[in-house]
Design a protein around this motif. Structure first.
Motif, PDB file in Angstrom:
ATOM      1  N   GLY A 197       0.804  -1.232   0.000  1.00 12.57           N
ATOM      2  CA  GLY A 197       0.000   0.000   0.000  1.00 12.57           C
ATOM      3  C   GLY A 197       0.822   1.259   0.000  1.00 12.57           C
ATOM      4  O   GLY A 197       1.704   1.431  -0.842  1.00 12.57           O
ATOM      5  N   SER A 198       0.544   2.141   0.960  1.00 12.78           N
ATOM      6  CA  SER A 198       1.187   3.453   1.046  1.00 12.78           C
ATOM      7  C   SER A 198       1.000   4.238  -0.242  1.00 12.78           C
ATOM      8  O   SER A 198       1.951   4.782  -0.805  1.00 12.78           O
ATOM      9  N   ILE A 199      -0.255   4.304  -0.701  1.00  9.03           N
ATOM     10  CA  ILE A 199      -0.567   5.043  -1.927  1.00  9.03           C
ATOM     11  C   ILE A 199      -0.728   6.510  -1.548  1.00  9.03           C
ATOM     12  O   ILE A 199      -1.828   7.008  -1.310  1.00  9.03           O
ATOM     13  N   GLY A 200       0.370   7.175  -1.466  1.00 13.58           N
ATOM     14  CA  GLY A 200       0.382   8.576  -1.071  1.00 13.58           C
ATOM     15  C   GLY A 200       1.680   9.227  -1.500  1.00 13.58           C
ATOM     16  O   GLY A 200       2.570   8.570  -2.049  1.00 13.58           O
ATOM     17  N   VAL A 201       1.792  10.517  -1.266  1.00 14.36           N
ATOM     18  CA  VAL A 201       2.989  11.277  -1.653  1.00 14.36           C
ATOM     19  C   VAL A 201       3.406  12.143  -0.468  1.00 14.36           C
ATOM     20  O   VAL A 201       2.552  12.756   0.187  1.00 14.36           O
TER      21      VAL A 201
END
Length: 347
Positions: A197-201
């Motif tokens: 995951g960790s779908i972020g910026v």
């Protein structure tokens, strides 16, 4: 006379030392030039044969002499039968090549410098693979620079464009840029406790402007273009600059989500694009991955029907490269620990 003798001896030793040192320098320089000119080499390993050797070794210790002889007899009979069938198929022109599973290892660093080897490995595979074959990428990465991992994902898309099935296996972690790569696959398999995951910026930058002012140090920065520099480490940041920088982060996040939607349309991206991570058991429920399995299990299962081939592109590293790699690994380890404990990591 004794003085001249001692002086001559000293001079001879000095000259010898200088020549020896010069020789060593010359050898190192020549080696460095040779290293710079040398290209990497493609290493091909027969994983199926390795698994067969392991099976035979264990079997040899488990079976009695009589049972072992009987097994060898049956194996020889099976080999003769297969050879006969292959010859018949060849004579009739109906023989088909054995399907293959090409295995690539990708352990990504912050700047995804490993993509230079990945592109060579994929190029080599595409030159020989057909639609009946498959590519398995054993992926491990906590993420890193977005544009670097974007290139890595584009390399994987070359496999898809060639109509060759692509599977990504995650044994430990495929987060942020790692998941950017993983989502390109036709199928993602994950170990139960792998991090996904960790779908972020995220972007972080220290600012020393107050420290400089306190010590009467002036900092000047000249730019052409209103937003050539939004945030700075030494100048005084403005709300307008911060707003623009945040806008750029949001734009990158939108591109990241669009990339995932394109490759995994069944995934509800908005519900998982929060920067959170999940273990494999939870990730499968969220459609982030397709099945729970280690890369070892996947390879062993595939080996029953396909010939498994390992592909690795490697360049022999010099001393400077080894020191650089050691430093890079140390930084990656520190950042990985920060990310695991605080979920703070650049995308």
């Amino acid at each position: 006379m004794e003085f001249l003798y001692e002086y001559g001896l000293f001079l001879a030793k000095t000259i010898t030392f200088v020549l020896a040192f010069a020789g060593i320098v010359a050898i190192i320089a020549a080696s460095a030039m040779k290293q710079a000119q040398k290209k990497g080499e493609l290493e091909v390993s027969d994983i199926s044969e390795q698994l067969k050797d392991i099976e035979e070794e264990v079997t040899h210790h488990l079976l009695s002499k009589e049972a072992l002889k009987e097994k060898e007899k049956q194996d020889k009979k099976a080999e003769k039968l297969k050879a006969k069938e292959d010859k018949k198929a060849a004579d009739e022109g109906t023989n088909k090549s054995e399907p293959k599973l090409f295995v690539i290892d990708f352990k990504g660093s912050i700047d995804a410098k490993e993509v230079s080897a990945l592109r060579e490995e994929i190029t080599a595979i595409l030159m020989v693979a057909t639609a009946q074959d498959e590519v398995l990428v054993k992926l491990e990465s906590s993420g890193g620079m977005a544009h670097c991992y974007g290139l890595a994902a584009s390399q994987l898309e070359r496999i898809k464009q060639a109509n060759i099935p692509l599977t990504i296996s995650v044994d430990k972690v495929a987060a942020s840029g790692g998941y950017m790569m993983a989502c390109v696959a036709d199928k993602i398999v994950s170990a139960p406790f792998a991090i996904v995951g960790s779908i972020g910026v995220i972007a972080q930058i220290p600012n020393f402007n107050k420290v400089l002012k306190k010590n009467d140090v002036e900092f000047e920065q000249l730019t052409a273009g209103e937003f050539k520099r939004t945030l700075t480490m030494f100048g005084e940041n403005t709300d307008k600059g911060r707003e623009k920088f945040k806008e750029e982060l949001e734009e990158m996040h939108d591109l990241f989500k669009a990339h995932i939607k394109e490759h995994r349309p069944e995934l509800d991206v908005e519900s998982v694009a929060t920067g959170e991570t999940w273990l494999g058991k939870k990730a499968i429920a969220l459609n982030l991955v397709d099945s729970l399995m280690t890369s070892d299990d996947y390879i062993c299962q595939a080996n029953k029907e396909k010939k498994v081939i390992g592909i690795k592109y490697a360049v022999k590293k010099g001393l400077a490269d080894k020191l650089s790699k050691a430093a890079s690994m140390s930084i990656d380890n520190v950042m990985s620990k920060l990310w695991q404990h605080n979920r703070i990591f650049p995308s």
